[in-house]
Design an enzyme around this catalytic site. Structure first.
Site, PDB file in Angstrom:
ATOM      1  N   HIS A 200      74.920 -30.296  21.548  1.00  0.00           N
ATOM      2  CA  HIS A 200      73.526 -31.102  22.317  1.00  0.00           C
ATOM      3  C   HIS A 200      72.748 -31.913  21.303  1.00  0.00           C
ATOM      4  O   HIS A 200      72.086 -32.697  21.727  1.00  0.00           O
ATOM      5  CB  HIS A 200      72.606 -29.741  22.603  1.00  0.00           C
ATOM      6  CG  HIS A 200      72.855 -29.119  23.896  1.00  0.00           C
ATOM      7  ND1 HIS A 200      73.901 -28.316  23.949  1.00  0.00           N
ATOM      8  CD2 HIS A 200      72.357 -29.149  25.036  1.00  0.00           C
ATOM      9  CE1 HIS A 200      73.986 -27.852  25.055  1.00  0.00           C
ATOM     10  NE2 HIS A 200      72.897 -28.220  25.854  1.00  0.00           N
TER      11      HIS A 200
ATOM     12  N   SER B  52      78.162 -25.429  28.143  1.00  0.00           N
ATOM     13  CA  SER B  52      77.213 -24.745  28.748  1.00  0.00           C
ATOM     14  C   SER B  52      76.110 -25.405  29.480  1.00  0.00           C
ATOM     15  O   SER B  52      75.774 -25.140  30.728  1.00  0.00           O
ATOM     16  CB  SER B  52      76.411 -23.590  28.063  1.00  0.00           C
ATOM     17  OG  SER B  52      76.057 -24.429  26.847  1.00  0.00           O
TER      18      SER B  52
ATOM     19  N   CYS C  23      76.163 -28.637  16.827  1.00  0.00           N
ATOM     20  CA  CYS C  23      76.031 -28.279  18.228  1.00  0.00           C
ATOM     21  C   CYS C  23      76.087 -29.715  18.894  1.00  0.00           C
ATOM     22  O   CYS C  23      75.341 -30.605  18.653  1.00  0.00           O
ATOM     23  CB  CYS C  23      74.586 -27.629  18.523  1.00  0.00           C
ATOM     24  SG  CYS C  23      74.252 -27.402  20.176  1.00  0.00           S
TER      25      CYS C  23
ATOM     26  N   THR D 255      80.138 -23.173  20.333  1.00  0.00           N
ATOM     27  CA  THR D 255      79.989 -21.994  20.562  1.00  0.00           C
ATOM     28  C   THR D 255      81.364 -21.392  21.337  1.00  0.00           C
ATOM     29  O   THR D 255      82.172 -20.424  20.881  1.00  0.00           O
ATOM     30  CB  THR D 255      78.734 -21.344  21.068  1.00  0.00           C
ATOM     31  OG1 THR D 255      77.716 -21.645  20.675  1.00  0.00           O
ATOM     32  CG2 THR D 255      78.936 -19.872  21.477  1.00  0.00           C
TER      33      THR D 255
ATOM     34  N   GLY E   7      74.871 -19.376  23.294  1.00  0.00           N
ATOM     35  CA  GLY E   7      74.693 -18.961  22.324  1.00  0.00           C
ATOM     36  C   GLY E   7      74.535 -17.462  21.881  1.00  0.00           C
ATOM     37  O   GLY E   7      74.816 -16.916  21.004  1.00  0.00           O
TER      38      GLY E   7
ATOM     39  N   CYS F 155      81.975 -27.865  23.482  1.00  0.00           N
ATOM     40  CA  CYS F 155      80.666 -26.805  22.739  1.00  0.00           C
ATOM     41  C   CYS F 155      81.318 -25.993  21.657  1.00  0.00           C
ATOM     42  O   CYS F 155      82.419 -25.234  21.688  1.00  0.00           O
ATOM     43  CB  CYS F 155      80.651 -25.717  24.210  1.00  0.00           C
ATOM     44  SG  CYS F 155      79.538 -24.186  23.807  1.00  0.00           S
TER      45      CYS F 155
END
Length: 267
Positions: A185, A14, A183, A78, A46, A76
């Site tokens: 990130h 994303s 995650c 998700t 998310g 990712c």
């Protein structure tokens, strides 16, 4: 699809969470071309429904596939949960698709208490509970929700990062030995997470991200070997919701983004 002589790896997320895996690929193969396809128009993924996540991940993957990569990494968590079956049905076997799974198995194998930091939507989800049951090896596992952390990292908001990390650290058991970064990130602020979980000079926790394993798997699926001493000739292509662009300014707040921006040219 027709592939060229040089290895090319595409990554989809994303937002800038794909930087960690892209950097891991670059470290293994400095000569690899990279295609980074993110979705700033639709982030965060998310809170979206699985159907929405699947649609947006497919769109980002289609944009990346147009550049004829040798492998497609879904960088990712998700999207890997929601969209991996649809992505594989669309692209495989011509284009290998590699998903991202939290590194619960190696963390549990290290022994001791494990904490899994993840988004609120993932924390406590049937997906994560199933991973814990399948790969937790009976280790004590605490699921730690991290509201706002992924967004704070995405926008390089230092104050928000500090607050979100501190809040999650407060929910993490004092005796934890390993923290799984659930995650992508979060891998961009791994040092800050380590420092927050082990303040006051105590022995540092072990952090388990997915970037290294994902990068290695991407090379295996292409039949390539790591060549970390190869000349840094790999090109960089950046797609923002399908539009040819450059790395967003926020990416340059992190060493991974600066490294990638300095190697190759967008094309």
């Amino acid at each position: 699809m027709v592939y060229g002589d040089r290895v090319k790896i595409a990554l989809v997320d994303s937002g800038i969470g794909l930087l960690a895996a892209a950097t891991a690929v670059r470290e293994l193969r400095p000569d690899a071309d990279l295609v980074l396809s993110s979705d700033p128009d639709g982030l965060p993924w998310g809170p979206r429904t699985p159907q929405d996540v699947t649609a947006r991940a497919l769109a980002a993957a289609e944009a990346a596939a147009a550049h004829r990569p040798d492998a497609l990494v879904i960088a990712c968590n998700t999207a890997s949960v929601c969209a991996l079956p649809a992505l594989r049905a669309r692209f495989e076997p011509e284009l290998p698709v590699i998903g991202t799974v939290p590194a619960i198995k190696p963390a549990a194998a290290a022994g001791g208490t494990v904490a899994i930091w993840a988004t609120p939507a993932t924390t406590g989800s049937p997906y994560q509970r199933r991973l814990i049951a399948d790969f937790g090896a009976g280790a004590p596992v605490t699921e730690v929700p991290c509201p706002g952390l992924a967004d704070a990292v995405q926008y390089a908001d230092e104050g928000a990062i500090e607050r979100a990390v501190a809040a999650a650290a407060a929910l993490t058991p004092d005796d934890v030995r390993s923290v799984v970064l659930g995650c992508t990130h979060y891998e961009l602020v791994a040092d800050r997470i380590r420092a927050a979980v082990r303040p006051g000079g105590r022995p540092p926790v072990l952090l388990y991200g997915s970037a290294g394993a994902v990068a290695a798997q991407a090379l295996r699926r292409t039949g390539e070997r790591p060549e970390p001493d190869a000349t840094r000739t790999g090109a960089l292509t950046v797609l923002l919701s399908g539009r040819a662009s450059e790395l967003p300014q926020e990416a340059l707040a992190y060493p991974e983004g600066r490294l990638l921006s300095g190697v190759g040219a967008a094309r």
